[in-house]
Structures are given as structure tokens and as C-alpha cells.
Write an enzyme that holds these catalytic residues in place. Structure first.
Site, PDB file in Angstrom:
ATOM      1  N   HIS A   1       3.520  -7.445  10.731  1.00  0.00           N
ATOM      2  CA  HIS A   1       3.108  -7.288   9.342  1.00  0.00           C
ATOM      3  C   HIS A   1       4.238  -7.587   8.355  1.00  0.00           C
ATOM      4  CE1 HIS A   1       0.377  -6.278   6.218  1.00  0.00           C
ATOM      5  NE2 HIS A   1       1.056  -5.233   5.798  1.00  0.00           N
TER       6      HIS A   1
ATOM      7  N   ASP B   1       0.217  -9.579  13.674  1.00  0.00           N
ATOM      8  CA  ASP B   1       0.064  -8.544  12.643  1.00  0.00           C
ATOM      9  C   ASP B   1      -1.095  -7.624  12.994  1.00  0.00           C
ATOM     10  OD1 ASP B   1      -0.264  -7.033  10.346  1.00  0.00           O
ATOM     11  OD2 ASP B   1      -0.110  -8.735   8.976  1.00  0.00           O
TER      12      ASP B   1
ATOM     13  N   TYR C   1       0.823  -1.209   0.000  1.00  0.00           N
ATOM     14  CA  TYR C   1       0.000   0.000   0.000  1.00  0.00           C
ATOM     15  C   TYR C   1       0.858   1.260   0.000  1.00  0.00           C
ATOM     16  CZ  TYR C   1      -4.203   2.706   1.302  1.00  0.00           C
ATOM     17  OH  TYR C   1      -5.266   3.573   1.338  1.00  0.00           O
TER      18      TYR C   1
ATOM     19  N   SER D   1       1.103  -7.905   1.636  1.00  0.00           N
ATOM     20  CA  SER D   1       0.154  -6.905   2.103  1.00  0.00           C
ATOM     21  C   SER D   1      -0.805  -6.550   0.962  1.00  0.00           C
ATOM     22  CB  SER D   1       0.896  -5.678   2.641  1.00  0.00           C
ATOM     23  OG  SER D   1       0.009  -4.829   3.330  1.00  0.00           O
ATOM     24  N   GLN D   2      -0.865  -5.286   0.522  1.00  0.00           N
ATOM     25  CA  GLN D   2      -1.701  -4.986  -0.638  1.00  0.00           C
ATOM     26  C   GLN D   2      -1.307  -5.866  -1.821  1.00  0.00           C
ATOM     27  OE1 GLN D   2      -3.018  -0.894  -2.464  1.00  0.00           O
ATOM     28  NE2 GLN D   2      -1.027  -1.418  -3.337  1.00  0.00           N
TER      29      GLN D   2
END
Length: 325
Positions: free
Chosen positions: A301, A272, A93, A184-185
Site C-alpha cells: 500500500h 496492496d 485515511y 490512498s484516501q
């Protein structure tokens, strides 16, 4: 960092009841069909002059994405005979493709490597089609969120599928051995692409994925993008939350997962705070293809960091998607 969610045995069994949009498949077949029809030119690969990297060839790429708009990428090709297996990497992100020197693992391992920019988030790919009523908070999560047709991730996810389309046509690449990858994203985008691109994807590497089980993320995530949803709904009190989460249903990894059949390796960090483990397992437990998940008990994360990359290389080799043997 404490545990952020359920115990692991509960996570492995977590299958929340979710409502999928009735026209989910029609929405995405129409979206991708329109993007492919809008394409006027093939991808362009321009050699980067004066590159400092001697073991790989570096190309500055523009391929047609949403509405045929050019999307930036790097292509790193190892100096090895082809056709090569390939990895397509999507970004986290608010991140772009960065510099080619930041992305050497996969080409060093013998893979062609396409590093895809994220429209509006990176510096090289603008997002010229914001929603007509672009009310958003902070980042990109709520841009156009009251309409599936105008929502930001419709454009970005389309770009991700079109990246696979473009790479399959490259003469140095084995079109039957393309792996989608991200964290993640980027992990959420890899999962979406696996669900949308069908047999064009040979495997998916889905690390600590974002964009999964949005409502749960909004309820319990203490950091990262999910709180943007909370802030938006707190400010825009007249917007019906059901409308917001109805839009998000078209872009949720829990709905792409049952449509994905390529082998997949997920990862999750049990500490996370950004992508809570239950959001990851909600998608993982619904994944239709062969699957495995690496659980990092004390991972935040960042998940397993470089150790996860080592696991991924071994996992791909075990499925005939390595570069040796």
C-alpha cells in the site's frame, strides 16, 4: 506479501459493469452549488510566527468548505517570484494535515503547496454535521451510509473541491496550473476532485487510490477501511446491502473518472492488501483524460514510496507543469 489480485494483463483490461446513479451529476452540481452559496467569507491565510523553515513562507489557512464551514490547511510558499504552479494535497485515511515540516517536497521543488486537513480525521477541522442516524463501524466509511445526502464523504469531497476554489484566488498562484494530489484516501479524493472541478484542475496525481469500486474492495480487501463495510453489513443485518452500495455509487472513483479530463498519473502496488489493484484499475481504465499509471510490481500500500514522487516531478515537467524551463 503475496500478490493480492489479478495478473497485470487482466488488470489492464478490467472494466466491470457498474451501475451509476441516474442523478449523479445533479446530485453533485447541487451539492457544490449549495456549498459555494453558503460561503460568507474568503479563505484566511495567517503567517505562522517563528517558523523554523527559512526557504518557504508558511501560512495557517482556513478556507470555506461544506456549508461554508472552515477547513484547516497549510500553505507553503517557496520564496520565489510568482505566479507559481500549485499542488493541493489530500490526506490518507484517519490522517490530518500534521505539521508543515512534514510537507516540504513540493515547496522545495518550487510549487505553492496547499495541505488540506480532513474533517473529523485531523485535529484542526471538526465534522459538526454527522448524519442524523449516525450508525458506523470503526472509522468513517459507514458514517451516514444509508443516505447519499448524509454520507460523510459528501462533506469531505466538497471540502476538497472548495480547496481548489480557494487556492485559485490566491495572488501567488497560477490558477491555470493547479495539480491535485494524494495517496490512498487522498488519491481517491484527488480523483473525485478532478472529476468535479473540471478545468480548474490542470493535472491529477492519484496514488494507490482508495474510494474506488467499493463492492470489489469489500469483497477482497484484507486490510484497511474496506473491511469496515463488511463489518457494518455483518452487524446491521436488516440494512439492505443494495442500499449501502447505492449510496456509495455517488462517491465512487469509477464514476468520477469518466468526468475527469485533466492529465493524470496513477500508481498501483500489485501487492496492496488495502486498495486491491483491481479497484485501482477499475477507475484508471475509465479515466477520460490523458493518463498513465506506474505499476509497482512488489509494492504494497506504500506503492513506490519516494520513487513515485521523483516520477511525478518528471511527469509534471513533461506536461509544462514544472517549475523550471
Amino acid at each position: 506479501m503475496p500478490l493480492t489480485d489479478m495478473p497485470l494483463d487482466e488488470l489492464r483490461a478490467y472494466r466491470p459493469e457498474l451501475t451509476e446513479p441516474d442523478d449523479f451529476d445533479d446530485f453533485w452540481s447541487g451539492t457544490l452549488g449549495a456549498a459555494r452559496a453558503a460561503t460568507a467569507a474568503p479563505a484566511e491565510y495567517r503567517p505562522v510566527p517563528g517558523a523554523r523553515l527559512t526557504a518557504v513562507e508558511v501560512y495557517d489557512v482556513r478556507f470555506p468548505g461544506w456549508d461554508g464551514q472552515p477547513v484547516a490547511a497549510w500553505l507553503l510558499l517557496p520564496r520565489a517570484p510568482g505566479p507559481l504552479p500549485a499542488v493541493v494535497t489530500y490526506q490518507g485515511y484517519s490522517g490530518g494535515r500534521g505539521l508543515p515540516e512534514e510537507h516540504l517536497l513540493w515547496s522545495a521543488a518550487g510549487y505553492a503547496h496547499l495541505v488540506v486537513d480532513s474533517r473529523g480525521q485531523g485535529h484542526e477541522t471538526p465534522d459538526p454535521d454527522p448524519a442524523r442516524s449516525p450508525q458506523w463501524v470503526g472509522g468513517f466509511m459507514t458514517r451516514g451510509i444509508t443516505s447519499p445526502a448524509e454520507y460523510y464523504y459528501r462533506r469531505l469531497m466538497t471540502d476538497c473541491v472548495r480547496a481548489v476554489d480557494a487556492l485559485r484566488a490566491h495572488p501567488a498562484v497560477d490558477a491555470d496550473r493547479i495539480v491535485v494530489h494524494g495517496g490512498s484516501q487522498g488519491g481517491g479524493l484527488a480523483l473525485a476532485t478532478a472529476g468535479l472541478a473540471g478545468d480548474a484542475v490542470a493535472a491529477a496525481l492519484v496514488d494507490v487510490p482508495f474510494l474506488c469500486h467499493y463492492r470489489r474492495g469489500a469483497d477482497i480487501a484484507s486490510a484497511g477501511p474496506y473491511p469496515e463495510l463488511v463489518q457494518y453489513l455483518g452487524v446491521h443485518q436488516r440494512v439492505d446491502p443494495a442500499r449501502v452500495f447505492g449510496t456509495l455509487g455517488y462517491f465512487d472513483g469509477v464514476h468520477f473518472a469518466p468526468r475527469a479530463h485533466a492529465p493524470a498519473l496513477f500508481s498501483v502496488g500489485l501487492m496492496d492488501p488495502v486498495c486491491p489493484p483491481s479497484t485501482v484499475f477499475a477507475a484508471y481504465n475509465r479515466y477520460a483524460g490523458e493518463k498513465d499509471i506506474t505499476v509497482w510490481e512488489f509494492g504494497d500500500h506504500a506503492g513506490g514510496r519516494a520513487s513515485q514522487a521523483v516520477t511525478q516531478l518528471d511527469w509534471l515537467a513533461g506536461r509544462g507543469l514544472g517549475t523550471r524551463g
